[in-house]
Design a protein around this motif. Structure first.
Motif, PDB file in Angstrom:
ATOM      1  N   PRO A   2       3.644   4.475 -11.224  1.00 55.88           N
ATOM      2  CA  PRO A   2       3.063   3.392 -10.592  1.00 55.88           C
ATOM      3  C   PRO A   2       4.304   2.858  -9.540  1.00 55.88           C
ATOM      4  O   PRO A   2       5.696   3.246 -10.099  1.00 55.88           O
ATOM      5  CB  PRO A   2       2.781   2.181 -11.429  1.00 55.88           C
ATOM      6  CG  PRO A   2       2.336   3.074 -12.730  1.00 55.88           C
ATOM      7  CD  PRO A   2       3.107   4.240 -12.675  1.00 55.88           C
ATOM      8  N   ILE A   3       4.135   2.111  -8.585  1.00 51.08           N
ATOM      9  CA  ILE A   3       5.312   1.781  -7.680  1.00 51.08           C
ATOM     10  C   ILE A   3       5.075   0.098  -7.396  1.00 51.08           C
ATOM     11  O   ILE A   3       3.901  -0.313  -7.277  1.00 51.08           O
ATOM     12  CB  ILE A   3       4.855   2.493  -6.166  1.00 51.08           C
ATOM     13  CG1 ILE A   3       5.247   3.902  -6.323  1.00 51.08           C
ATOM     14  CG2 ILE A   3       6.194   1.626  -5.147  1.00 51.08           C
ATOM     15  CD1 ILE A   3       4.850   4.653  -5.072  1.00 51.08           C
ATOM     16  N   PRO A  41       9.087  18.874  -2.529  1.00 50.60           N
ATOM     17  CA  PRO A  41       9.369  17.384  -2.017  1.00 50.60           C
ATOM     18  C   PRO A  41       7.786  16.627  -1.761  1.00 50.60           C
ATOM     19  O   PRO A  41       6.833  17.333  -1.260  1.00 50.60           O
ATOM     20  CB  PRO A  41      10.095  17.305  -1.146  1.00 50.60           C
ATOM     21  CG  PRO A  41       9.849  18.638  -0.150  1.00 50.60           C
ATOM     22  CD  PRO A  41       9.825  19.659  -1.167  1.00 50.60           C
ATOM     23  N   ILE A  42       7.816  15.471  -2.307  1.00 52.71           N
ATOM     24  CA  ILE A  42       6.569  14.672  -2.163  1.00 52.71           C
ATOM     25  C   ILE A  42       7.270  13.586  -1.135  1.00 52.71           C
ATOM     26  O   ILE A  42       8.160  12.940  -1.496  1.00 52.71           O
ATOM     27  CB  ILE A  42       5.882  14.121  -3.272  1.00 52.71           C
ATOM     28  CG1 ILE A  42       5.486  15.187  -4.258  1.00 52.71           C
ATOM     29  CG2 ILE A  42       4.867  13.194  -2.927  1.00 52.71           C
ATOM     30  CD1 ILE A  42       5.284  14.651  -5.623  1.00 52.71           C
ATOM     31  N   SER A  43       6.219  13.426   0.060  1.00 52.19           N
ATOM     32  CA  SER A  43       6.674  12.465   0.929  1.00 52.19           C
ATOM     33  C   SER A  43       5.736  10.952   0.624  1.00 52.19           C
ATOM     34  O   SER A  43       4.475  10.981   0.601  1.00 52.19           O
ATOM     35  CB  SER A  43       6.250  12.675   2.294  1.00 52.19           C
ATOM     36  OG  SER A  43       6.664  11.679   3.209  1.00 52.19           O
ATOM     37  N   LEU A  44       6.495   9.910   0.173  1.00 51.35           N
ATOM     38  CA  LEU A  44       5.901   8.604  -0.040  1.00 51.35           C
ATOM     39  C   LEU A  44       5.936   7.678   1.285  1.00 51.35           C
ATOM     40  O   LEU A  44       6.967   7.767   1.819  1.00 51.35           O
ATOM     41  CB  LEU A  44       6.428   8.038  -1.178  1.00 51.35           C
ATOM     42  CG  LEU A  44       6.155   8.727  -2.589  1.00 51.35           C
ATOM     43  CD1 LEU A  44       6.678   8.031  -3.778  1.00 51.35           C
ATOM     44  CD2 LEU A  44       4.688   8.878  -3.106  1.00 51.35           C
ATOM     45  N   GLU A  45       4.771   7.151   1.560  1.00 48.45           N
ATOM     46  CA  GLU A  45       4.709   6.287   2.634  1.00 48.45           C
ATOM     47  C   GLU A  45       4.326   4.879   2.092  1.00 48.45           C
ATOM     48  O   GLU A  45       3.174   4.853   1.930  1.00 48.45           O
ATOM     49  CB  GLU A  45       4.050   6.442   3.888  1.00 48.45           C
ATOM     50  CG  GLU A  45       3.833   5.547   4.949  1.00 48.45           C
ATOM     51  CD  GLU A  45       3.039   5.908   6.324  1.00 48.45           C
ATOM     52  OE1 GLU A  45       3.391   6.796   6.943  1.00 48.45           O
ATOM     53  OE2 GLU A  45       1.940   5.169   6.220  1.00 48.45           O
ATOM     54  N   THR A 101       0.909  -1.246  -0.064  1.00 47.93           N
ATOM     55  CA  THR A 101       0.046   0.120  -0.004  1.00 47.93           C
ATOM     56  C   THR A 101       1.008   1.195  -0.012  1.00 47.93           C
ATOM     57  O   THR A 101       1.967   1.312   0.581  1.00 47.93           O
ATOM     58  CB  THR A 101      -0.956  -0.121   1.338  1.00 47.93           C
ATOM     59  OG1 THR A 101      -0.171   0.065   2.573  1.00 47.93           O
ATOM     60  CG2 THR A 101      -1.961  -1.015   0.966  1.00 47.93           C
ATOM     61  N   VAL A 102       0.291   2.402  -0.522  1.00 47.67           N
ATOM     62  CA  VAL A 102       1.376   3.585  -0.619  1.00 47.67           C
ATOM     63  C   VAL A 102       0.327   4.773  -0.455  1.00 47.67           C
ATOM     64  O   VAL A 102      -0.555   4.753  -0.873  1.00 47.67           O
ATOM     65  CB  VAL A 102       1.898   3.682  -2.231  1.00 47.67           C
ATOM     66  CG1 VAL A 102       2.544   4.993  -2.154  1.00 47.67           C
ATOM     67  CG2 VAL A 102       2.486   2.512  -2.669  1.00 47.67           C
ATOM     68  N   LYS A 103       0.991   5.769   0.511  1.00 47.61           N
ATOM     69  CA  LYS A 103       0.369   7.085   0.549  1.00 47.61           C
ATOM     70  C   LYS A 103       1.402   8.136   0.042  1.00 47.61           C
ATOM     71  O   LYS A 103       2.498   7.864   0.097  1.00 47.61           O
ATOM     72  CB  LYS A 103      -0.071   6.954   2.180  1.00 47.61           C
ATOM     73  CG  LYS A 103      -1.051   6.204   2.433  1.00 47.61           C
ATOM     74  CD  LYS A 103      -1.127   6.201   4.065  1.00 47.61           C
ATOM     75  CE  LYS A 103      -2.215   5.335   4.651  1.00 47.61           C
ATOM     76  NZ  LYS A 103      -2.561   5.386   6.118  1.00 47.61           N
ATOM     77  N   ALA A 104       0.828   9.324  -0.413  1.00 46.19           N
ATOM     78  CA  ALA A 104       1.379  10.365  -0.487  1.00 46.19           C
ATOM     79  C   ALA A 104       1.066  11.523   0.094  1.00 46.19           C
ATOM     80  O   ALA A 104      -0.247  11.959   0.048  1.00 46.19           O
ATOM     81  CB  ALA A 104       1.601  10.396  -2.037  1.00 46.19           C
ATOM     82  N   ARG A 146       3.964  -7.110  -7.054  1.00 46.40           N
ATOM     83  CA  ARG A 146       2.909  -6.254  -6.664  1.00 46.40           C
ATOM     84  C   ARG A 146       3.163  -4.823  -7.223  1.00 46.40           C
ATOM     85  O   ARG A 146       4.223  -4.271  -6.867  1.00 46.40           O
ATOM     86  CB  ARG A 146       2.756  -6.032  -5.076  1.00 46.40           C
ATOM     87  CG  ARG A 146       2.438  -7.459  -4.416  1.00 46.40           C
ATOM     88  CD  ARG A 146       1.442  -8.182  -4.687  1.00 46.40           C
ATOM     89  NE  ARG A 146       1.171  -9.356  -3.611  1.00 46.40           N
ATOM     90  CZ  ARG A 146       0.119 -10.322  -3.879  1.00 46.40           C
ATOM     91  NH1 ARG A 146      -0.522 -10.255  -4.877  1.00 46.40           N
ATOM     92  NH2 ARG A 146       0.141 -11.248  -3.013  1.00 46.40           N
ATOM     93  N   THR A 147       2.061  -4.262  -8.127  1.00 45.84           N
ATOM     94  CA  THR A 147       2.299  -2.960  -8.749  1.00 45.84           C
ATOM     95  C   THR A 147       0.931  -1.999  -8.181  1.00 45.84           C
ATOM     96  O   THR A 147      -0.151  -2.734  -8.388  1.00 45.84           O
ATOM     97  CB  THR A 147       2.643  -3.153 -10.161  1.00 45.84           C
ATOM     98  OG1 THR A 147       3.632  -3.811 -10.400  1.00 45.84           O
ATOM     99  CG2 THR A 147       2.514  -1.527 -10.785  1.00 45.84           C
TER     100      THR A 147
END
Length: 636
Positions: A416-417, A352-356, A339-342, A432-433
């Motif tokens: 995508p991550i 800057p963008i912080s990705l979790e 899972t990804v949050k920004a 997992r993408t």
């Protein structure tokens, strides 16, 4: 042949009678024999156990003839004994404890049965037990006391008769041991798989079985896997349970460990654990003495250390396949989600963008690296930071959270991550993408040009006013004169601290010489060394007795007292302290054996049952023992 519990009954009774009668505190007369049987609880769910307790008062031993009841298994749990003296009447109490294990629901009646005690036969009242179908959990097994640094002990003494009986519960996660036979202690290894890959975390269960009627304790050493092809993570706490195997009740110590293979190959794997088991030592007694103080205190039982090895298993370990391995595979093995949050959701180019990014699942989280952007075109990335949140002590399951700063270099959107791992269950690589959260990236504003403001020419009036202002003070000049001289110089060799410092090497030299002389004397004079060691040990044990009295710790108190007597006698007789036994003391001094009898009879019961039944306080015991040690030092 007397049982262990019967022996403790006689020892306890003799100790209290001999001591208190010797002190002139009471006149003893026997109490009548009575028998009472109880069962608790009277209603249990199928799969639970009730506790049947037979209380015998006024007799030191009893023979119980239990009836057979269909669909009820009645298993002995041990015996507990105590001695009460009320108004000069001595009452010996023994509690015979049994676990009642139902095999089917229904209403049961345990008929009256006979108890033979003190030369009498007494019949008990019938007992009713109702068993119903239920999902309730069985009562927990009795707490067991650890050794010095050991977490597991199985004892042969019964629990508190008023406490509910623990229910034997077969394991729901591991198969029942086979080919147990009449083993008292055995070890079993259970693994959910026998094929693994290097780096995979495998949960493994190790069970140590000890018959419930035997006393044992773990040696303070870790569980040992008999192979170097793995790293092992042991649990912080040993779990405890009970299991019924072939109509025999076992106390079970359970290690749930995590095993990680580190090299490929075929291996035969087993485990080993050291354990001490109480074994009775049969010793010859001099004529006329039976169940004496020193026999019970020094040589009736001893803990024998054994190494117990489990049955072995054949494990095959391989490496992850090279075929189909993705380029971004970093060694993660298991099953995970991504899972990804920004934040923030709106930025300008250059901000800057912080990705979790959170990896959650089961596997080797320590080898999980951060997910990656599928494309870094138009973005500048920085090294991420991470933290791990485990859901168990062994690190088998949890999540790893990565925080990464990403700076956009142009208007666009986050790519995508993806994250890749190897799943050992399916034996396939999984990627997992996920789509990155939507972040609005806009152009940064143009840098403004600073406006130039012309400087006005000062008028003549302003110049005159500025010339009329007093001048600012200049910098303070360097000090050009000397302060008064003070005659305070003292030579270093007249300083008291300097003089004292010169004496330190001399003192150290003298101290070293005295220590060397003392060490040489200890090496060349065995008698002096033995006396020195005995005096030191006696002082240490006396301090331990004081601490035990303050804490009301009877077990520690009697252990220290026994050790002090051994070293005092060993010094006087010029033999080893561990050689001081009942036979040695009786052969050298019958009078000494008689004087020791009334003081230390309860030491064996404290060593093996953890309880002492006496009305004499530890403080009074301490006075008597200190007095005895003083007499031994002067007269023996």
């Amino acid at each position: 042949m007397k049982t262990m519990s019967q022996t403790r009954v006689y020892v306890t009774a003799a100790a209290c009678m001999g001591l208190l009668a010797g002190l002139g505190l009471l006149s003893l007369r026997a109490a009548d024999v009575s028998v009472r049987a109880t069962i608790e609880p009277r209603q249990v769910a199928l799969g639970q156990a009730a506790q049947l307790t037979v209380e015998v008062t006024g007799a030191s031993s009893a023979r119980i003839s239990l009836p057979q009841v269909e669909n009820l298994d009645i298993v002995s749990r041990g015996t507990q004994s105590s001695l009460q003296i009320i108004n000069g009447v001595m009452a010996q109490q023994s509690f015979y404890v049994f676990a009642v294990l139902p095999n089917a629901e229904g209403q049961y009646v345990i008929p009256s049965f006979q108890v033979e005690a003190g030369g009498q036969k007494v019949a008990t009242a019938p007992l009713a037990l109702k068993v119903f179908q239920g999902q309730g959990q069985a009562p927990p097994p009795p707490a067991v006391a650890p050794a010095t640094s050991s977490p597991y002990v199985a004892g042969n003494t019964a629990p508190d008769p008023q406490a509910p009986a623990p229910a034997p519960r077969p394991s729901t996660t591991t198969p029942k041991p086979v080919n147990v036979g009449n083993e008292t202690v055995f070890l079993r290894l259970y693994s959910p798989r026998n094929e693994m890959v290097v780096g995979q975390v495998v949960p493994v269960t190790v069970k140590l079985y000890v018959r419930a009627d035997r006393q044992a304790e773990l040696v303070p050493s870790p569980l040992k896997f008999l192979s170097d092809a793995f790293t092992v993570t042991l649990p912080k706490k040993l779990e405890q349970d009970q299991e019924m195997i072939d109509n025999t009740l076992y106390n079970v110590g359970i290690w749930n460990v995590a095993v990680v293979p580190v090299k490929t190959g075929d291996y035969t794997v087993g485990v080993e654990q050291s354990i001490r088991v109480a074994e009775r030592v049969k010793m010859r007694r001099p004529g006329g003495l039976d169940e004496s103080l020193l026999d019970a205190m020094f040589s009736q039982y001893r803990m024998v250390e054994k190494k117990v090895q489990s049955t072995t298993q054949n494990w095959k370990i391989s490496s992850v396949p090279n075929e189909g391995k993705p380029e971004n595979f970093s060694g993660a093995i298991g099953d995970y989600t991504l899972t990804v949050k920004a934040q923030p959701d709106k930025v300008k180019v250059g901000e800057p963008i912080s990705l979790e990014m959170t990896i959650d699942g089961k596997g080797n989280l320590d080898r999980v690296n951060a997910p990656v952007l599928t494309s870094t075109d138009g973005f500048k990335t920085y090294s991420p930071t991470s933290k791990v949140e485990l859901r168990d002590d062994l690190g088998l399951e949890g999540r790893k959270i990565f925080t990464e700063a990403v700076v956009p270099l142009k208007v666009g959107s986050l790519p995508p991550i993806s994250f890749t791992f190897f799943n050992p269950d399916t034996k396939q690589y999984v990627t997992r993408t996920v789509e990155a959260p939507r972040v609005a990236i806009s152009e940064a504003p143009a840098s403004p040009v600073a406006a130039v403001t012309p400087t006005a020419t000062p008028s003549a009036t302003q110049k005159v006013e500025e010339d009329a202002k007093p001048a600012e003070p200049a910098l303070v000049p360097i000090k050009v004169y000397l302060s008064p001289f003070v005659a305070n110089f003292t030579p270093v060799f007249r300083n008291p601290l300097f003089i004292a410092a010169q004496g330190v090497p001399l003192i150290a030299l003298v101290a070293g010489f005295l220590v060397a002389r003392r060490r040489q004397r200890l090496e060349n004079d065995p008698d002096y060394a033995r006396t020195h060691e005995a005096n030191r040990t006696v002082r240490t044990q006396l301090e331990a007795m004081n601490t035990a009295v303050a804490r009301n710790d009877a077990a520690a108190f009697f252990t220290a007292a026994r050790r002090a007597v051994q070293f005092r006698l060993a010094d006087r007789w010029r033999i080893k302290a561990d050689d001081i036994t009942f036979e040695v003391i009786s052969e050298r001094s019958t009078e000494l054996a008689d004087s020791l009898k009334s003081l230390f009879l309860v030491a064996d019961e404290m060593a093996y049952s953890g309880e002492a039944h006496t009305d004499v306080t530890l403080a009074d015991w301490q006075k008597a023992i200190v007095s005895l040690l003083g007499r031994l030092e002067k007269k023996v």
